[in-house]
Design a protein around this motif. Structure first.
Motif, PDB file in Angstrom:
ATOM      1  N   PRO A 175      35.130 -39.818  33.098  1.00  0.00           N
ATOM      2  CA  PRO A 175      33.856 -39.529  33.763  1.00  0.00           C
ATOM      3  C   PRO A 175      33.667 -38.081  34.207  1.00  0.00           C
ATOM      4  N   ASP A 176      34.735 -37.368  34.535  1.00  0.00           N
ATOM      5  CA  ASP A 176      34.594 -35.963  34.931  1.00  0.00           C
ATOM      6  C   ASP A 176      34.953 -35.018  33.781  1.00  0.00           C
ATOM      7  N   PHE A 177      34.715 -35.466  32.556  1.00  0.00           N
ATOM      8  CA  PHE A 177      35.057 -34.676  31.371  1.00  0.00           C
ATOM      9  C   PHE A 177      34.357 -33.323  31.396  1.00  0.00           C
ATOM     10  N   LEU A 178      33.074 -33.294  31.716  1.00  0.00           N
ATOM     11  CA  LEU A 178      32.322 -32.029  31.738  1.00  0.00           C
ATOM     12  C   LEU A 178      32.869 -31.071  32.788  1.00  0.00           C
ATOM     13  N   ASP A 179      33.457 -31.614  33.834  1.00  0.00           N
ATOM     14  CA  ASP A 179      34.033 -30.774  34.876  1.00  0.00           C
ATOM     15  C   ASP A 179      35.337 -30.142  34.394  1.00  0.00           C
ATOM     16  N   GLN A 180      36.115 -30.889  33.617  1.00  0.00           N
ATOM     17  CA  GLN A 180      37.436 -30.417  33.225  1.00  0.00           C
ATOM     18  C   GLN A 180      37.425 -29.475  32.024  1.00  0.00           C
ATOM     19  N   ILE A 181      36.536 -29.677  31.087  1.00  0.00           N
ATOM     20  CA  ILE A 181      36.528 -28.835  29.895  1.00  0.00           C
ATOM     21  C   ILE A 181      36.060 -27.428  30.269  1.00  0.00           C
ATOM     22  N   ASP A 182      36.703 -26.409  29.691  1.00  0.00           N
ATOM     23  CA  ASP A 182      36.321 -25.025  29.976  1.00  0.00           C
ATOM     24  C   ASP A 182      34.939 -24.725  29.417  1.00  0.00           C
ATOM     25  N   LYS A 183      34.240 -23.808  30.105  1.00  0.00           N
ATOM     26  CA  LYS A 183      32.896 -23.399  29.675  1.00  0.00           C
ATOM     27  C   LYS A 183      32.915 -21.947  29.200  1.00  0.00           C
ATOM     28  N   PRO A 184      31.919 -21.562  28.403  1.00  0.00           N
ATOM     29  CA  PRO A 184      31.811 -20.151  28.010  1.00  0.00           C
ATOM     30  C   PRO A 184      31.617 -19.256  29.233  1.00  0.00           C
ATOM     31  N   GLU A 185      31.914 -17.981  29.076  1.00  0.00           N
ATOM     32  CA  GLU A 185      31.799 -17.035  30.191  1.00  0.00           C
ATOM     33  C   GLU A 185      30.356 -16.854  30.637  1.00  0.00           C
ATOM     34  N   PHE A 186      29.427 -16.885  29.668  1.00  0.00           N
ATOM     35  CA  PHE A 186      28.022 -16.631  30.017  1.00  0.00           C
ATOM     36  C   PHE A 186      27.167 -17.714  29.380  1.00  0.00           C
ATOM     37  N   ILE A 187      26.363 -18.388  30.209  1.00  0.00           N
ATOM     38  CA  ILE A 187      25.532 -19.490  29.737  1.00  0.00           C
ATOM     39  C   ILE A 187      24.068 -19.212  30.042  1.00  0.00           C
ATOM     40  N   ILE A 188      23.231 -19.333  29.022  1.00  0.00           N
ATOM     41  CA  ILE A 188      21.780 -19.299  29.206  1.00  0.00           C
ATOM     42  C   ILE A 188      21.285 -20.737  29.052  1.00  0.00           C
ATOM     43  N   GLY A 189      20.651 -21.263  30.087  1.00  0.00           N
ATOM     44  CA  GLY A 189      20.100 -22.607  30.046  1.00  0.00           C
ATOM     45  C   GLY A 189      18.590 -22.555  29.960  1.00  0.00           C
ATOM     46  N   ILE A 190      18.010 -23.476  29.224  1.00  0.00           N
ATOM     47  CA  ILE A 190      16.554 -23.532  29.069  1.00  0.00           C
ATOM     48  C   ILE A 190      16.088 -24.941  29.366  1.00  0.00           C
ATOM     49  N   THR A 191      15.187 -25.073  30.335  1.00  0.00           N
ATOM     50  CA  THR A 191      14.636 -26.371  30.683  1.00  0.00           C
ATOM     51  C   THR A 191      13.126 -26.249  30.830  1.00  0.00           C
ATOM     52  N   GLY A 192      12.461 -27.362  31.169  1.00  0.00           N
ATOM     53  CA  GLY A 192      11.007 -27.358  31.298  1.00  0.00           C
ATOM     54  C   GLY A 192      10.390 -28.480  30.483  1.00  0.00           C
ATOM     55  N   THR A 193       9.126 -28.756  30.737  1.00  0.00           N
ATOM     56  CA  THR A 193       8.466 -29.876  30.066  1.00  0.00           C
ATOM     57  C   THR A 193       8.174 -29.571  28.608  1.00  0.00           C
ATOM     58  N   ASN A 194       7.488 -28.468  28.356  1.00  0.00           N
ATOM     59  CA  ASN A 194       7.084 -28.124  26.995  1.00  0.00           C
ATOM     60  C   ASN A 194       7.615 -26.757  26.587  1.00  0.00           C
ATOM     61  N   GLY A 195       8.079 -26.660  25.342  1.00  0.00           N
ATOM     62  CA  GLY A 195       8.488 -25.373  24.791  1.00  0.00           C
ATOM     63  C   GLY A 195       9.971 -25.076  24.848  1.00  0.00           C
ATOM     64  N   LYS A 196      10.763 -25.933  25.508  1.00  0.00           N
ATOM     65  CA  LYS A 196      12.174 -25.567  25.689  1.00  0.00           C
ATOM     66  C   LYS A 196      12.956 -25.555  24.379  1.00  0.00           C
ATOM     67  N   THR A 197      12.610 -26.432  23.433  1.00  0.00           N
ATOM     68  CA  THR A 197      13.334 -26.438  22.157  1.00  0.00           C
ATOM     69  C   THR A 197      13.045 -25.156  21.379  1.00  0.00           C
ATOM     70  N   THR A 198      11.769 -24.786  21.279  1.00  0.00           N
ATOM     71  CA  THR A 198      11.407 -23.564  20.555  1.00  0.00           C
ATOM     72  C   THR A 198      12.028 -22.339  21.205  1.00  0.00           C
ATOM     73  N   VAL A 199      11.937 -22.233  22.527  1.00  0.00           N
ATOM     74  CA  VAL A 199      12.495 -21.073  23.231  1.00  0.00           C
ATOM     75  C   VAL A 199      14.019 -21.021  23.055  1.00  0.00           C
ATOM     76  N   SER A 200      14.679 -22.171  23.169  1.00  0.00           N
ATOM     77  CA  SER A 200      16.142 -22.203  22.985  1.00  0.00           C
ATOM     78  C   SER A 200      16.525 -21.714  21.600  1.00  0.00           C
ATOM     79  N   ASN A 201      15.816 -22.197  20.591  1.00  0.00           N
ATOM     80  CA  ASN A 201      16.130 -21.791  19.218  1.00  0.00           C
ATOM     81  C   ASN A 201      15.879 -20.313  18.999  1.00  0.00           C
ATOM     82  N   LEU A 202      14.784 -19.785  19.558  1.00  0.00           N
ATOM     83  CA  LEU A 202      14.488 -18.355  19.397  1.00  0.00           C
ATOM     84  C   LEU A 202      15.545 -17.490  20.084  1.00  0.00           C
TER      85      LEU A 202
END
Length: 462
Positions: free
Chosen positions: A45-72
């Motif tokens: 259950p705490d797998f996401l907590d234990q696995i290492d993450k990249p040094e720099f993360i850009i996250g994209i959220t929102g109702t509309n447009g997040k897939t296009t913006v993420s891909n761009l």
């Protein structure tokens, strides 16, 4: 890589087993997107907590447009030599992100890549942000979405306010009074459109979610409205209102296909990817994220010349002088479908519209909720330039009723209960172009209809 909590034996065994599962799925021709991550979280259950993450993360959220913006964002970064993790072929919930991290980790759970660009479902941030904390977090906008999932935009804003990490720098829509007031103590910049033309002028929408000031209850004064509650407003009684924009579209040259953007570092010019107002917002959002990440205006502009909207979202083929266009009109999302309807009515020529927006995914396990039909501006299709509206799918009688309520003459409407059969009803003697508006889950039908119409034109020698 970012430090994670101490790894347990359960984590190591889970990771090893899931990596074997991914290999097996890939050998079977599967993408191994959701399933590996879901299995990993179920076992550990705490797998996401234990696995290492990249040094720099850009996250994209929102109702509309997040897939296009993420891909761009991902495409431009890769074009500039960054080796990144993304989840464009995975999912934007916790299991999809877990799958992406697993694929890019060693057997010891150490991350192979330094950067990540992750699309994140706004409702799922409660399960993601405690473990995966973006250094930059983009929120494209917040609107009404599927009633079963997201309900009202203020509900989603409340979830985000509880989950956004205090260390994330926010990139927010300066013209969205819901999302641009998220996490007020976080560092932030704002983007938006600062110019007026025929494609960015206001529309008379059914929904306008921000009418009263959320602080004092007074009626807001709007300087302008682009669509729904997107615009600039201020409260006459208190200090609530729209912020100044750091990244602003100041001119759009449709002929030369260029967008002129003012940024904190000066002015820049990038390629115009599409004529819809949502394309303009997606462009300035992407530019803001990339410049805040550290890319130069020259690097962004150079890479944008190679970019285009994904064919699964928008595709146009021309056969015998007639355009056959597929365009995603995200089902159960009244704002997204309204935007596409508004776009189509402003396009030149006489048009036929094929509507196939039934939600197949929802239908698998439950009864499809069609209340969103009545929040969607189908009135935009009541236009002299639209000669035909052909409705396909199980819910076509309900859509027929809604179109009649929108004032569309009955003689313009054709109903067909099987989506692929809609192609047979297009009257090319009346129309110059055909717009096939489809849900994410009816993309295969949209492609089939486009192909059928193309073959029909070729056969008739038009």
């Amino acid at each position: 890589m970012k430090n994670s909590k101490k790894k347990t034996m359960r984590f190591y065994l889970t990771l090893a087993g899931i990596k074997v599962l991914i290999k097996v799925l890939q050998l079977c021709g599967r993408n191994a997107t959701h399933v590996p991550g879901r299995k990993a979280i179920n076992i550990c259950p705490d797998f996401l907590d234990q696995i290492d993450k990249p040094e720099f993360i850009i996250g994209i959220t929102g109702t509309n447009g997040k897939t296009t913006v993420s891909n761009l964002i991902a495409d431009v970064m890769q074009d500039n030599g960054y080796d990144i993790i993304d989840n464009r072929f995975g999912g934007n919930i916790d299991s999809g992100i877990a799958s992406s991290l697993i694929k890019n980790s060693t057997m010891g759970g150490h991350m192979k890549k330094k950067y990540a660009v992750l699309e994140i479902d706004e409702r799922m941030t409660t399960k993601i942000f405690p473990y995966v904390k973006p250094d930059i977090l983009v929120c494209t906008n917040l609107f009404r979405d599927s009633y079963k999932r997201n309900a009202h935009s203020e509900f989603i804003a409340g979830i985000l306010n509880q989950t956004i990490p205090s260390t994330s720098k926010l990139i927010l829509n300066g013209e969205d009074l819901v999302s641009n007031h998220l996490a007020p103590d976080n560092d932030r910049v704002y983007f938006g459109i600062a110019c007026e033309d025929e494609k960015t002028t206001s529309t008379n929408n059914i929904i306008k979610d921000v009418v009263a000031c959320p602080k004092c209850g007074a009626k807001l004064n709007y300087e302008y409205i682009r669509y729904n509650h997107i615009g600039r407003a201020f409260c006459p009684n208190c200090d609530f209102g729209s912020p100044e924009m750091d990244y602003a579209v100041e001119a759009i040259d449709y002929e030369k296909r260029k967008v002129h953007i003012r940024t904190p570092k000066g002015n820049m010019e990038v390629k115009l990817l599409g004529d819809n107002i949502t394309d303009i917002y997606n462009t300035v959002t992407t530019v803001a994220a990339l410049e805040e990440f550290g890319l130069s205006a020259e690097a962004i502009s150079r890479s944008f010349e190679k970019m285009k909207i994904a064919g699964t979202r928008f595709n146009c083929v021309e056969v015998k002088g007639k355009k056959l266009i597929t365009d995603v009109a995200k089902g159960q999302n009244p704002i997204a479908v309204s935007r596409v309807c508004d776009f189509v009515r402003h396009e030149p020529g006489q048009k036929a519209v094929v509507l196939i927006v039934d939600d197949f995914y929802d239908r698998q396990d439950s009864s499809e909720n069609i209340a969103w039909f009545f929040d969607t501006d189908f009135e935009f299709l009541n236009d002299p330039g639209i000669e035909q509206i052909i409705v396909g799918g199980f819910r076509c009688p309900d859509m027929h009723l809604r179109l009649l309520m929108a004032g569309i003459p009955e003689e313009k409407i054709v109903c067909c209960d099987k989506e692929p059969d809609t192609a047979a009803y297009v009257d090319f003697d009346k129309v110059d172009n055909v717009y096939i508006l489809h849900d994410i889950y009816t993309t295969q039908y949209a492609k089939a209809i486009q192909k059928s119409l193309s073959e029909q034109l070729e056969k008739e020698g038009r």
